[in-house]
Motif scaffolding. Structure first.
Motif, PDB file in Angstrom:
ATOM      1  N   UNK A 158     -11.680   8.091   2.586  1.00 34.17           N
ATOM      2  CA  UNK A 158     -13.001   7.956   1.959  1.00 34.17           C
ATOM      3  C   UNK A 158     -13.056   8.605   0.572  1.00 34.17           C
ATOM      4  N   UNK A 209      -5.064   8.553  13.738  1.00 34.72           N
ATOM      5  CA  UNK A 209      -4.989   7.179  13.243  1.00 34.72           C
ATOM      6  C   UNK A 209      -3.610   6.558  13.504  1.00 34.72           C
ATOM      7  N   UNK A 218      -4.063   5.274  16.930  1.00 31.74           N
ATOM      8  CA  UNK A 218      -4.913   4.082  16.878  1.00 31.74           C
ATOM      9  C   UNK A 218      -4.130   2.886  16.332  1.00 31.74           C
ATOM     10  N   UNK A 252     -13.561  -1.289  -0.123  1.00 35.57           N
ATOM     11  CA  UNK A 252     -14.569  -1.940   0.719  1.00 35.57           C
ATOM     12  C   UNK A 252     -14.668  -3.433   0.372  1.00 35.57           C
ATOM     13  N   UNK A 299     -10.853  -8.066  12.013  1.00 34.44           N
ATOM     14  CA  UNK A 299     -10.431  -7.069  11.033  1.00 34.44           C
ATOM     15  C   UNK A 299     -11.284  -5.837  11.289  1.00 34.44           C
ATOM     16  N   UNK A 300     -10.638  -4.680  11.306  1.00 33.16           N
ATOM     17  CA  UNK A 300     -11.359  -3.441  11.567  1.00 33.16           C
ATOM     18  C   UNK A 300     -11.041  -2.447  10.466  1.00 33.16           C
ATOM     19  N   UNK A 301     -12.088  -1.833   9.947  1.00 32.41           N
ATOM     20  CA  UNK A 301     -11.937  -0.767   8.951  1.00 32.41           C
ATOM     21  C   UNK A 301     -12.047   0.572   9.665  1.00 32.41           C
ATOM     22  N   UNK A 302     -11.069   1.450   9.443  1.00 33.96           N
ATOM     23  CA  UNK A 302     -11.180   2.845   9.872  1.00 33.96           C
ATOM     24  C   UNK A 302     -11.232   3.699   8.614  1.00 33.96           C
ATOM     25  N   UNK A 303     -12.316   4.440   8.441  1.00 35.05           N
ATOM     26  CA  UNK A 303     -12.435   5.312   7.267  1.00 35.05           C
ATOM     27  C   UNK A 303     -12.594   6.752   7.718  1.00 35.05           C
ATOM     28  N   UNK A 304     -11.874   7.648   7.053  1.00 35.98           N
ATOM     29  CA  UNK A 304     -11.961   9.078   7.336  1.00 35.98           C
ATOM     30  C   UNK A 304     -12.137   9.845   6.036  1.00 35.98           C
ATOM     31  N   UNK A 305     -12.847  10.976   6.107  1.00 37.26           N
ATOM     32  CA  UNK A 305     -13.020  11.766   4.892  1.00 37.26           C
ATOM     33  C   UNK A 305     -11.690  12.380   4.447  1.00 37.26           C
ATOM     34  N   UNK A 335     -11.730  -5.149   2.007  1.00 38.17           N
ATOM     35  CA  UNK A 335     -11.986  -5.347   3.446  1.00 38.17           C
ATOM     36  C   UNK A 335     -12.912  -6.539   3.654  1.00 38.17           C
TER      37      UNK A 335
END
Lengths: 240, 240
Positions: free
Chosen positions: A189, A227, A230, A200, A211-217, A203
């Protein structure tokens, strides 16, 4: 395909260095039974020996996959190209000076992606002949741009995990709409060098129904360990 | 806490209806050993008997959790409140007419969240006295606004899975910065009634060091099944 070294790791994974013509690569296999293949590429020509890539590859192999990576032309163990070295020097200078880097990145990464694709396909051909490896094939890479190009050009790729951090050339941003395989798209992020909105938008552009977005700080290298788990479960859903 | 009915499901999960004073609820427990508790709330007063909530609760219980839900005041099995019914009628009328709904939602959902929190805390007190239930406690809810309020007000909540689809009152958007527990935030990318940018802003605002956004294409009710698994693994990391 010429195997130049081989070692068995603690968890039973076999790690082999190979040469395929001029292309140096590494293959990790989980042991006995034929395993689905995962192509793993590091961003923009970072070497295949990079510890983060090696750690990801070993983990993925221990989860039951054959994992392969190669050095791109001019990168890692391969002779340097004058044009790419010049572009890299220009990039460092522009970043130090706080100047725009978009056009330099475009001129560096664009050809890198184009040139890498036939080599990855040659590698894929050779790997799929090995008895330890079976289809289907996945892509899991720090190098999103290469993953996009391969997903469009190579029908044997059935699913892809892509990392959003890294320059994606305009050509790959365009062809993102043509990608239709299942995707897991991983975003940091607060990635300093890679605008969040661009990731973004990318995506949003992918043509895939799943389709899957994984967002982390956190910054570019701060992806949390879970992740990786995952990512393997995503591959499990589509390759096993 | 008065159990009004009890049934054992095929997978060994025990489903009990209960009354706690005026509050009707359902509790699912996985069987023998004491299990960590997950509070599960449906959006904006949808009834606890909603089939999607019941399916999520049963799945989560079969994964080793005690899961509890209650009907909010004026919702589900509880007597209607004139003010809330009027607001719901106003909302339907505004939506049909294509008029702005923000202020109506604010006046409907704001008090609903405020009034729900003490009831959930009372329920939590009662549930934690049962021998089948142990701490820590998680929240997993379609109702993100309630999750935010509980995460701030209730120190026993250790982790929360929140669904972005649903109106989050301004007060909860403000206090999102005070949320510091681990979060999994689930977004439907094309949710008709819930602006994407508002959800992304909310994710950005959460004060938690560990927060992960999962976004998938499709409308409000299109969350893919694998997110239920991912949600349980998120709870596993923090509650087990």
């Amino acid at each position: 395909m010429h195997v130049t070294s081989e070692q068995r790791l603690d968890d039973g994974v076999v790690e082999r260095a190979f040469l395929l013509g001029e292309i140096p690569g590494t293959l990790w296999t989980p042991g006995s039974a034929p395993a689905p293949l995962v192509l793993m590429a590091h961003n923009n020509g970072l070497p295949k020996a990079d510890p983060r890539l090696v750690a990801r590859a070993r983990y993925t192999a221990a989860r039951g996959y054959a994992v392969a990576t190669i050095d791109a032309a001019g990168c890692g163990d391969r002779p340097r190209s004058a044009a790419a070295e010049q572009a890299r020097a220009d990039l460092r200078r522009a970043m130090r000076a706080g100047e725009p880097t978009e056009e330099i990145l475009e001129s560096l990464v664009g050809p890198l992606v184009e040139n890498a694709v036939p080599e990855w396909r040659t590698t894929l051909d050779a790997l799929l002949e090995l008895p330890e490896i079976c289809g289907p094939v996945g892509y899991s890479g720090g190098w999103a741009a290469l993953g996009i190009r391969l997903a469009v050009a190579e029908p044997r790729i059935a699913a892809a995990g892509l990392f959003a951090g890294g320059y994606v050339p305009r050509a790959q941003r365009e062809e993102a709409r043509q990608v239709t395989i299942p995707l897991l798209f991983l975003l940091q992020w607060d990635d300093e060098g890679n605008p969040r909105q661009r990731a973004l938008d990318l995506f949003d552009a992918f043509g895939s129904e799943e389709k899957t977005l994984h967002a982390n700080p956190g910054g570019h290298t701060g992806t949390p360990w879970f992740e990786l788990e995952d990512g393997c479960r995503f591959l499990d859903r589509h390759l096993k």
